[in-house]
Design an enzyme around this catalytic site. Structure first.
Site, short mmCIF file in Angstrom:
data_model
loop_
_atom_site.label_atom_id
_atom_site.label_comp_id
_atom_site.label_asym_id
_atom_site.label_seq_id
_atom_site.Cartn_x
_atom_site.Cartn_y
_atom_site.Cartn_z
N TYR A 97 0.84 -0.80 -0.06
CA TYR A 97 -0.32 -0.27 -0.08
C TYR A 97 0.86 1.53 -0.02
CZ TYR A 97 -4.19 2.71 0.61
OH TYR A 97 -4.60 3.75 0.79
N TYR A 140 -6.29 5.47 -7.35
CA TYR A 140 -6.04 5.44 -5.92
C TYR A 140 -7.35 5.06 -5.42
CZ TYR A 140 -5.74 6.81 -0.64
OH TYR A 140 -6.47 6.61 0.85
#
Length: 411
Positions: free
Chosen positions: A314, A365
């Site tokens: 991430y 995102y």
């Protein structure tokens, strides 16, 4: 009994997504319709029918409630509906974990994990509630009753301007620099590597925009040490994955990907992490807060960092990836910068090819669920940056907040 448990072992059997764009570029379709689109594509990819789905799970307070999706998509019955408590991007892999628990326990047979995020239609994450339409001469601030525990916990920091994620996560990164000599150039090399990976990915928002280290170093400072290209994209889009049992998976269209292990959690006293909590133990302040969870994850799978062939970390901010590399044991504490500098994360020739789709820095995102999608594609041999012979993929959710992670394996 053991055979029956094996037959119910959770596998990912389908992935799907909508187109990804910059925030505000999707205006002809609602966020809710994007969720439906991604779910339908994932179910089709699995070779299943919607009426076979009986579970829906999401995270980050996704606005698209399972009960309405179940009705609109034609589920025969909704037996499992789940929303993760791990905050924001920390909950993506936790949603996968919860779905796996549902199918392995018999609570459901086929669960779709989804995330739809249309910032252009609602508000921009990480902006601290500030509006781009705010007047140039605003009213003086006044006392307000916090409408959530998160806002209440931010109350002592907000008067000093700690409003946005870029500033909050700059603090542990700057601490890491102070302790270990980590440099902005090392962070920049990470961003450049992920952009190069995105250059082969037609889904990547930034795929057609090359990035050099010089570009990174010349980009505007957002919150020291975060420059523009240290920060993730702000995107509109949706994606989904389908999870079912091994027994059902073996007869479906694509190679199933086994969920080898999953973990979620947070260190003692961590609350929301550095964003709101100035009382985090000094021993873990300049970390991603994931070390203990990582040890549990690898222990559960009977594997170690040396067994991981490809990783999807991430990447909300470059410094958070660097700290995760250390948390998950790919290098010693303080050695994340040199590890990046060695070229270890590169698709070609890297010891640990990472974010082969471009990640949140260069693909999109979508709160990290697209990292799970890429993990599946990598192990199915479908990535646009393929890692030959990859058998084990680590996927993580956000660092420096309560988090989660999964280990995926090729069948």
């Amino acid at each position: 009994m053991e055979l029956a448990m094996k037959e119910r072992k959770a596998h990912i059997v389908g992935v799907g997504e909508s187109p990804y764009t910059r925030w505000g570029k999707i205006g002809d379709i609602t966020e809710h319709a994007l969720a439906c689109q991604a779910i339908l594509k994932a179910v089709e990819d699995a070779g299943l029918q919607m009426e076979e789905v009986d579970g829906l799970a999401s995270f980050a307070e996704d606005r698209n409630e399972a009960i309405f999706l179940a009705a609109e998509l034609g589920l025969s019955e909704l037996r499992f509906g789940n929303m993760v408590w791990m905050p924001g991007g920390g909950g993506g892999c936790a949603a996968i974990s919860n779905a796996a628990m549902a199918v392995e326990s018999g609570q459901a047979e086929v669960v779709v994990v989804y995330r739809s995020l249309c910032q252009g239609q609602f508000y921009r994450f990480g902006a601290g509630g500030a509006s781009t339409e705010a007047p140039t001469d605003p009213e003086p601030p006044s006392l307000q009753q916090a409408n959530s525990l998160l806002l209440a916990s931010m109350g002592l920091a907000m008067p000093y301007g700690l409003l946005m994620a870029a500033a909050a996560y700059a603090l542990p990164t700057r601490r890491h620099m102070h302790l270990y000599g980590t440099t902005s150039e090392q962070l920049g090399l990470l961003a450049v590597t992920f952009r190069e990976h995105a250059s082969r990915n037609p889904r990547a928002v930034m795929g057609g925009r090359p990035l050099t280290l010089e570009d990174h170093q010349a980009s505007p400072m957002i919150a020291d040490p975060h420059r523009l290209y240290d920060c993730c994209l702000e995107s509109d889009g949706a994606c989904a994955v389908v999870i079912t049992t091994e027994d059902r998976a073996r007869d479906l269209a694509n190679r199933p990907v086994e969920i080898l292990a999953s973990e979620q959690g947070t260190p003692k006293g961590y609350a929301f992490g550095p964003f709101t909590n100035a009382n985090i133990s000094d021993e873990i302040y300049a970390t991603g807060g994931c070390e203990a969870m990582a040890k549990r994850l690898f222990g559960k799978a009977g594997l170690g960092p040396h067994d991981v062939d490809v990783a999807q970390f991430y990447d909300h901010f470059t410094g958070c990836v660097l700290m995760q590399l250390e948390d998950y044991g790919f290098c010693e504490r303080g050695e994340g910068g040199p590890f990046i500098e060695s070229g270890a994360l590169a698709w070609k020739g890297g010891a640990l090819p990472t974010n082969t789709h471009g990640g949140s820095l260069s693909e999109a995102y979508i709160h990290g669920l697209n990292h799970v999608v890429e993990g599946v594609r990598t192990l199915r041999g479908e990535s646009t940056s393929p890692v030959d012979g990859a058998e084990v993929c680590l996927v993580t959710s956000a660092a420096c907040v309560p988090s989660s992670a999964v280990l995926l394996g090729r069948k």
